[in-house]
Write a protein that holds these residues in place. Structure first.
Motif, PDB file in Angstrom:
ATOM      1  N   SER A 113       2.714   5.372   4.120  1.00  0.00           N
ATOM      2  CA  SER A 113       1.813   5.904   3.052  1.00  0.00           C
ATOM      3  C   SER A 113       1.877   4.974   1.569  1.00  0.00           C
ATOM      4  O   SER A 113       1.143   5.600   0.724  1.00  0.00           O
ATOM      5  CB  SER A 113       2.115   7.372   2.566  1.00  0.00           C
ATOM      6  N   SER A 114       2.230   4.084   1.508  1.00  0.00           N
ATOM      7  CA  SER A 114       2.246   3.226   0.404  1.00  0.00           C
ATOM      8  C   SER A 114       0.719   2.692   0.263  1.00  0.00           C
ATOM      9  O   SER A 114       0.143   1.967  -0.661  1.00  0.00           O
ATOM     10  CB  SER A 114       3.108   1.906   0.258  1.00  0.00           C
ATOM     11  N   TYR A 115       0.103   2.869   1.357  1.00  0.00           N
ATOM     12  CA  TYR A 115      -1.428   2.387   1.435  1.00  0.00           C
ATOM     13  C   TYR A 115      -2.134   3.037   0.439  1.00  0.00           C
ATOM     14  O   TYR A 115      -3.423   2.537   0.016  1.00  0.00           O
ATOM     15  CB  TYR A 115      -2.062   2.536   2.799  1.00  0.00           C
ATOM     16  N   ILE A 116      -1.645   4.079   0.016  1.00  0.00           N
ATOM     17  CA  ILE A 116      -2.322   5.163  -1.182  1.00  0.00           C
ATOM     18  C   ILE A 116      -2.625   4.342  -2.259  1.00  0.00           C
ATOM     19  O   ILE A 116      -3.784   4.039  -2.880  1.00  0.00           O
ATOM     20  CB  ILE A 116      -1.548   6.284  -1.686  1.00  0.00           C
ATOM     21  N   THR A 117      -1.477   3.816  -2.819  1.00  0.00           N
ATOM     22  CA  THR A 117      -1.798   2.783  -4.076  1.00  0.00           C
ATOM     23  C   THR A 117      -2.490   1.595  -3.921  1.00  0.00           C
ATOM     24  O   THR A 117      -3.239   0.949  -4.467  1.00  0.00           O
ATOM     25  CB  THR A 117      -0.511   2.410  -4.715  1.00  0.00           C
ATOM     26  N   LEU A 118      -2.501   0.961  -2.521  1.00  0.00           N
ATOM     27  CA  LEU A 118      -3.091  -0.254  -2.316  1.00  0.00           C
ATOM     28  C   LEU A 118      -4.484  -0.033  -1.990  1.00  0.00           C
ATOM     29  O   LEU A 118      -5.293  -0.820  -2.458  1.00  0.00           O
ATOM     30  CB  LEU A 118      -2.415  -0.890  -0.826  1.00  0.00           C
ATOM     31  N   VAL A 119      -4.973   1.138  -1.685  1.00  0.00           N
ATOM     32  CA  VAL A 119      -6.623   1.469  -1.415  1.00  0.00           C
ATOM     33  C   VAL A 119      -7.138   1.669  -2.671  1.00  0.00           C
ATOM     34  O   VAL A 119      -7.825   0.848  -3.058  1.00  0.00           O
ATOM     35  CB  VAL A 119      -6.529   2.817  -0.578  1.00  0.00           C
ATOM     36  N   LEU A 138      -2.357   9.680 -11.061  1.00  0.00           N
ATOM     37  CA  LEU A 138      -2.127  10.588  -9.917  1.00  0.00           C
ATOM     38  C   LEU A 138      -1.440   9.940  -8.348  1.00  0.00           C
ATOM     39  O   LEU A 138      -0.907  10.497  -7.894  1.00  0.00           O
ATOM     40  CB  LEU A 138      -3.416  11.352  -9.568  1.00  0.00           C
ATOM     41  N   SER A 139      -2.228   8.691  -8.339  1.00  0.00           N
ATOM     42  CA  SER A 139      -1.581   7.776  -7.074  1.00  0.00           C
ATOM     43  C   SER A 139      -0.248   7.362  -7.182  1.00  0.00           C
ATOM     44  O   SER A 139       0.442   7.545  -6.316  1.00  0.00           O
ATOM     45  CB  SER A 139      -2.720   6.478  -7.005  1.00  0.00           C
ATOM     46  N   ILE A 140       0.246   7.125  -8.494  1.00  0.00           N
ATOM     47  CA  ILE A 140       1.499   6.760  -8.426  1.00  0.00           C
ATOM     48  C   ILE A 140       2.446   7.952  -8.381  1.00  0.00           C
ATOM     49  O   ILE A 140       3.531   8.067  -7.883  1.00  0.00           O
ATOM     50  CB  ILE A 140       1.700   6.085  -9.992  1.00  0.00           C
ATOM     51  N   SER A 177       1.821  -1.568   8.742  1.00  0.00           N
ATOM     52  CA  SER A 177       0.643  -0.403   9.159  1.00  0.00           C
ATOM     53  C   SER A 177       0.010  -0.097   7.859  1.00  0.00           C
ATOM     54  O   SER A 177      -1.232   0.244   7.840  1.00  0.00           O
ATOM     55  CB  SER A 177       1.283   0.722   9.647  1.00  0.00           C
ATOM     56  N   ALA A 178       0.760  -0.015   6.813  1.00  0.00           N
ATOM     57  CA  ALA A 178       0.068   0.418   5.411  1.00  0.00           C
ATOM     58  C   ALA A 178      -0.896  -0.761   5.144  1.00  0.00           C
ATOM     59  O   ALA A 178      -2.245  -0.299   4.602  1.00  0.00           O
ATOM     60  CB  ALA A 178       1.255   0.579   4.431  1.00  0.00           C
ATOM     61  N   ILE A 179      -0.595  -1.990   5.191  1.00  0.00           N
ATOM     62  CA  ILE A 179      -1.750  -3.202   5.069  1.00  0.00           C
ATOM     63  C   ILE A 179      -2.742  -2.870   5.936  1.00  0.00           C
ATOM     64  O   ILE A 179      -4.046  -3.039   5.345  1.00  0.00           O
ATOM     65  CB  ILE A 179      -0.884  -4.515   5.302  1.00  0.00           C
ATOM     66  N   CYS A 180      -2.509  -2.442   7.264  1.00  0.00           N
ATOM     67  CA  CYS A 180      -3.754  -2.596   8.081  1.00  0.00           C
ATOM     68  C   CYS A 180      -4.596  -1.358   7.612  1.00  0.00           C
ATOM     69  O   CYS A 180      -5.719  -1.546   7.733  1.00  0.00           O
ATOM     70  CB  CYS A 180      -3.432  -2.568   9.632  1.00  0.00           C
ATOM     71  N   THR A 181      -4.010  -0.380   7.300  1.00  0.00           N
ATOM     72  CA  THR A 181      -4.827   1.069   6.896  1.00  0.00           C
ATOM     73  C   THR A 181      -5.495   0.551   5.744  1.00  0.00           C
ATOM     74  O   THR A 181      -6.595   1.273   5.746  1.00  0.00           O
ATOM     75  CB  THR A 181      -3.757   2.203   7.012  1.00  0.00           C
ATOM     76  N   THR A 182      -5.099   0.136   4.761  1.00  0.00           N
ATOM     77  CA  THR A 182      -5.504  -0.263   3.323  1.00  0.00           C
ATOM     78  C   THR A 182      -6.891  -1.031   3.722  1.00  0.00           C
ATOM     79  O   THR A 182      -7.945  -0.824   3.431  1.00  0.00           O
ATOM     80  CB  THR A 182      -4.797  -1.241   2.646  1.00  0.00           C
ATOM     81  N   GLY A 257     -10.194   5.687  -2.665  1.00  0.00           N
ATOM     82  CA  GLY A 257      -9.022   6.078  -3.410  1.00  0.00           C
ATOM     83  C   GLY A 257      -8.522   7.448  -3.230  1.00  0.00           C
ATOM     84  O   GLY A 257      -7.605   7.692  -2.913  1.00  0.00           O
ATOM     85  N   PRO A 258      -9.741   8.395  -3.714  1.00  0.00           N
ATOM     86  CA  PRO A 258      -9.375   9.956  -3.646  1.00  0.00           C
ATOM     87  C   PRO A 258      -8.902   9.963  -2.167  1.00  0.00           C
ATOM     88  O   PRO A 258      -8.225  11.110  -2.064  1.00  0.00           O
ATOM     89  CB  PRO A 258     -10.666  10.605  -4.121  1.00  0.00           C
ATOM     90  N   VAL A 259      -9.738   9.992  -1.320  1.00  0.00           N
ATOM     91  CA  VAL A 259      -9.574  10.063   0.294  1.00  0.00           C
ATOM     92  C   VAL A 259      -8.070   9.605   0.584  1.00  0.00           C
ATOM     93  O   VAL A 259      -7.412  10.362   1.275  1.00  0.00           O
ATOM     94  CB  VAL A 259     -10.348   9.616   1.145  1.00  0.00           C
ATOM     95  N   ALA A 260      -7.311   8.477   0.052  1.00  0.00           N
ATOM     96  CA  ALA A 260      -6.354   8.013   0.369  1.00  0.00           C
ATOM     97  C   ALA A 260      -5.305   9.182   0.020  1.00  0.00           C
ATOM     98  O   ALA A 260      -4.068   9.320   0.469  1.00  0.00           O
ATOM     99  CB  ALA A 260      -6.023   6.924   0.037  1.00  0.00           C
TER     100      ALA A 260
END
Length: 318
Positions: A113-119, A138-140, A177-182, A257-260
């Motif tokens: 779920s680190s993809y949240i900030t990456l997205v 909010l992402s942080i 997985s986070a990198i690919c999801t981003t 961003g909001p969707v992530a």
């Protein structure tokens, strides 16, 4: 990449709410899929990837045919992005389910779920999406909540129950997985709603079938799982298809961003499912982290609804 084309269906408040609802449904589906894979004994990520891709192809092909959509578009750039979306989607799914075999479900989702900030970062850089200070904070905050909920052992200690080697492998797989999801999030958002979700899902399907067969054959593990594993893998594949569909629609209705951030609530559902079916008891830290995630998601939703309401009022006054 330049900014995505403006979509009429994503301009109104109703469309944004629908986007958030589909993002939440996708989070539930991914948590359920991870739980089911925890019960699989002998089948691996290749088996699950093959089952999911094949079933998704069977389900998606009639939709694409009924709508008379074209699998390959007229311009080369769009086709390359669709294939890249398939590759990143398959990679993200494979890395995620592989990591579950090495570390607990909540730990895997925490790292993934680190993809949240990456997205949020890549959507701002690649798609030129506006990212306010509040959304960034909010992402942080959401990412901090994820860590508190999952209590990953590589940060909180408690390494006695698992080997350091397995732990590191699981962490690296989850982060991959986070990198690919981003990358998948950014590509889908860039393509916009002009590309129907059945097209991106069918590209995911044929790429997934080819990849899983090639990967299994290269490792000599090309086999049919036992009946119990086959049923679990098939059910997890169906749930994964629904989650994929919901996630794609959500990205077409709302910004990446909001969707992530909303989809980050999957860690809460994973925590609940682990408590109900795997016997993992939440700690006070985990409960506090869940509250942090929910509060940040609700605040973000209210901000987006307020902003869309102001945009509608400005349009009406012109």
């Amino acid at each position: 990449m330049s900014s995505p084309s403006k979509e009429k269906d994503g301009a109104g408040k109703c469309s944004r709410i629908v986007g958030f609802m589909f993002a939440l449904l996708a989070a539930i589906g991914w948590a359920l899929g991870g739980l089911l894979f925890k019960y699989v004994k002998d089948a691996g990520a290749d088996d699950l990837q093959f089952a999911r891709s094949l079933l998704q192809f069977i389900v998606t092909l009639p939709i694409l045919t009924y709508r008379k959509e074209k699998l390959f578009q007229d311009d080369l750039k769009t086709n390359l992005l669709l294939i890249l979306r398939g590759l990143t989607g398959v990679g993200g799914n494979w890395f995620y389910f592989s990591s579950i075999k090495f570390i607990p479900l909540s730990d895997a989702i925490s790292v993934m779920s680190s993809y949240i900030t990456l997205v949020c970062l890549f959507a701002c850089i690649c798609l030129k999406e506006r990212c306010t200070v509040i959304e960034a904070l909010l992402s942080i905050v959401t990412f901090v909540g994820l860590i508190l909920v999952a209590r990953p052992s590589f940060l909180f200690g408690n390494l006695a129950s698992e080997s350091a080697g397995d732990l590191m492998i699981g962490i690296l797989l989850a982060f991959a997985s986070a990198i690919c999801t981003t990358a998948s999030f950014v590509i889908v958002r860039y393509l916009g709603s002009e590309i129907h979700y059945s097209i991106t899902m069918l590209h995911y399907s044929w790429v997934g079938v080819i990849y899983s067969l090639a990967s299994a054959a290269s490792k000599g593990s090309l086999r049919i799982p036992c009946m119990e594993d086959l049923l679990l893998v098939s059910l997890a594949a169906v749930i994964g298809i629904l989650g994929h569909m919901f996630g794609t629609v959500a990205l077409q209705k709302e910004k990446a961003g909001p969707v992530a951030v909303v989809q980050s609530t999957q860690i809460i559902f994973a925590l609940i499912l682990q408590l109900m079916f795997l016997g993992y008891s939440p700690t006070l830290t985990s409960l506090f982290g869940s509250l942090v995630i929910f509060v940040s998601s609700v605040v973000l939703t209210l901000i987006r609804i307020r902003d869309s309401g102001r945009q509608e009022q400005n349009v009406d006054t012109k």
